[in-house]
Design an enzyme around this catalytic site. Structure first.
Site, short mmCIF file in Angstrom:
data_model
loop_
_atom_site.label_atom_id
_atom_site.label_comp_id
_atom_site.label_asym_id
_atom_site.label_seq_id
_atom_site.Cartn_x
_atom_site.Cartn_y
_atom_site.Cartn_z
N ARG A 264 0.84 -1.19 0.00
CA ARG A 264 0.00 0.00 0.00
C ARG A 264 0.88 1.25 0.00
O ARG A 264 1.76 1.40 0.83
CB ARG A 264 -0.93 0.02 1.21
CG ARG A 264 -1.90 -1.16 1.19
CD ARG A 264 -2.92 -1.12 2.30
NE ARG A 264 -3.73 -2.33 2.28
CZ ARG A 264 -4.68 -2.61 3.18
NH1 ARG A 264 -4.93 -1.76 4.16
NH2 ARG A 264 -5.37 -3.73 3.09
N ARG A 279 2.17 1.04 10.36
CA ARG A 279 1.69 1.37 9.01
C ARG A 279 2.86 1.28 8.04
O ARG A 279 3.69 2.16 7.96
CB ARG A 279 1.09 2.78 9.00
CG ARG A 279 0.28 3.11 7.76
CD ARG A 279 -0.37 4.48 7.86
NE ARG A 279 -1.35 4.51 8.93
CZ ARG A 279 -2.62 4.13 8.80
NH1 ARG A 279 -3.05 3.68 7.65
NH2 ARG A 279 -3.45 4.22 9.83
N GLU A 351 -6.68 -1.10 15.40
CA GLU A 351 -7.27 -2.05 14.44
C GLU A 351 -6.29 -3.15 14.07
O GLU A 351 -5.13 -2.91 13.77
CB GLU A 351 -7.69 -1.30 13.17
CG GLU A 351 -8.28 -2.22 12.10
CD GLU A 351 -8.31 -1.58 10.73
OE1 GLU A 351 -8.35 -2.34 9.74
OE2 GLU A 351 -8.26 -0.34 10.65
N SER A 354 -10.42 -6.16 9.88
CA SER A 354 -11.64 -5.52 9.39
C SER A 354 -12.40 -6.56 8.59
O SER A 354 -11.86 -7.15 7.65
CB SER A 354 -11.28 -4.32 8.51
OG SER A 354 -12.41 -3.56 8.19
N ARG A 393 0.75 -6.60 12.67
CA ARG A 393 0.11 -5.99 13.83
C ARG A 393 -0.14 -7.02 14.93
O ARG A 393 -0.11 -6.68 16.11
CB ARG A 393 -1.20 -5.30 13.42
CG ARG A 393 -0.95 -4.06 12.57
CD ARG A 393 -2.17 -3.17 12.50
NE ARG A 393 -1.88 -1.96 11.70
CZ ARG A 393 -2.67 -0.91 11.62
NH1 ARG A 393 -3.82 -0.89 12.28
NH2 ARG A 393 -2.34 0.13 10.88
#
Length: 426
Positions: A264, A279, A351, A354, A393
């Protein structure tokens, strides 16, 4: 993509729903004008086609009688030129309508709370108790610096900012987590494992909604005559397996899982979570995808969420489940749950998964359908996706929640078989 019937028969109502739930402004004036042109050009095109067919038949009859048909031939040529012009104009209008449709987000389910951002999310449940430490807690970066296990400087040297190198026992723990997740989902939850390409074509990205809206968030290759993209999640490759297919309804639901690297660009997020592995431009994820009938998808979302939660429970990581509000959901989602794990180093929930039901939104773009029987018309599938989990994560959460005063990290019991019996990385 939304049902075209909503944009044709209920345009004003749909525009208002999008404004209220998604803060998305639909240009009703432009769409109405384009639809008027589409109808007029469609009628004119059909009329010209019919006229050409009639004149062509007449030419055939005249030839059969040995009569002169040169005047009619000239007229047919003229009709052909006009028809080509109308067809080109119609194609241009249809292309613009499609471009607009591809930029419109999904409509949220009625059960989704209305809100503009994460402040409108609703906590559904909470599991576990965050650990209490009798020493100064370190975050994952400080813990990873021990023995050079986590090396952001090396990642930056090789690739640039937001890349990380893992070494030694920490790299082993990262691999163990991914293997544990895949085994859990395949052996206990009934998923079929896939090994997938991580470079896909534009059609695949458009099918799941990354293109055209989020092109700036993607890493792309431009080799030869085709542009291809590095996947931001295995959802893209897994969901596209049903593109342009008709699935037997009796085979549904399909449950697929894959462990892949994800890429990403994170356009617009510079300066946010730049420390450590929160991130990254490249990370690994175990992704779950369900392909279901419309009457199954709500139940499948709850099951998928439970499968992701089971990973956290087996790792004994405290977490909370959030129902996302309409303004915080992803572009293609109709309903989304986020799982947020407790991170002692940040003293907050972050988070880690999801899980979304996209209903028919992606299937409409993918032309992915199912048929109940040979006599029935194919129906659109429903697609769902969820992280089960983000491996990096999860590694952060395991490190921070299982840290010891001396900087070592205890290994959760469920991971011992994957770590050769090692119970603490020191």
């Amino acid at each position: 993509m939304l049902d075209p019937a909503l944009l044709r028969a209920h345009l004003a109502d749909t525009a208002e729903r999008l404004r209220q739930t998604r803060s998305f402004v639909l240009d009703v004036t432009e769409i109405n004008a384009l639809e008027k042109q589409r109808k007029e050009l469609g009628t004119q095109t059909q009329g010209l086609q019919n006229l050409r067919n009639v004149r062509s038949k007449t030419i055939g009859l005249l030839k059969a009688k040995g009569e002169d048909a040169s005047a009619l031939k000239a007229e047919v040529l003229g009709i052909g030129d006009r028809l080509k012009s109308h067809e080109q104009a119609l194609a241009k209008v249809q292309a613009r309508l499609m471009a607009i449709a591809l930029e419109i987000p999904n409509l949220p389910q009625a059960s989704v709370p209305i809100g503009k951002d994460e402040r409108g999310n609703v906590e559904v449940s909470r599991w576990g108790t965050p650990p209490v430490f009798n020493f100064q807690v370190k975050d994952h970066v400080a813990l990873g610096e021990r023995h050079g296990w986590l090396d952001g400087a090396a990642g930056a040297k090789i690739s640039g900012a937001r890349f990380t190198v893992l070494r030694g026992q920490l790299a082993w723990l990262h691999r163990a987590l991914a293997q544990f997740m895949i085994d859990l989902h395949t052996q206990e939850h009934g998923y079929l494992e896939y090994n997938l390409p991580v470079i896909v074509n534009a059609e695949s990205m458009q099918g799941t909604g990354q293109l055209p809206k989020f092109s700036d968030d993607l890493f792309a290759t431009d080799i030869g005559d085709a542009k291809r993209y590095l996947i931001p999640t295995a959802e893209v490759a897994l969901t596209n397996l049903v593109r342009d297919t008709i699935v037997d309804a009796d085979a549904l639901p399909l449950r697929m899982v894959a462990h892949t690297p994800c890429f990403r660009a994170e356009a617009g997020n510079y300066g946010r979570d730049t420390r450590g592995m929160i991130r990254q431009h490249q990370f690994e994820k175990v992704e779950m995808v369900h392909i279901a009938r419309a009457d199954q998808s709500d139940a499948q979302l709850e099951e998928m969420r439970g499968h992701a939660e089971q990973v956290l429970k087996k790792l004994n990581l405290s977490y909370r489940t959030m129902l996302l509000c309409s303004g915080d959901m992803g572009f293609g989602a109709a309903k989304t749950y986020d799982l947020e794990v407790w991170l002692p180093g940040q003293q907050s929930y972050r988070e880690i998964s999801s899980c979304s039901n996209c209903e028919a939104f992606q299937a409409r773009r993918l032309h992915a359908r199912m048929r109940k029987s040979d006599s029935q018309k194919p129906e659109l599938l429903h697609t769902l996706n969820g992280s089960g989990l983000a491996v990096g994560r999860t590694l952060i959460a395991v490190m921070e929640n299982n840290q010891q005063a001396d900087g070592s990290i205890t290994v959760p019991e469920v991971l011992w078989p994957y770590m050769g019996g090692v119970r603490r990385i020191v």
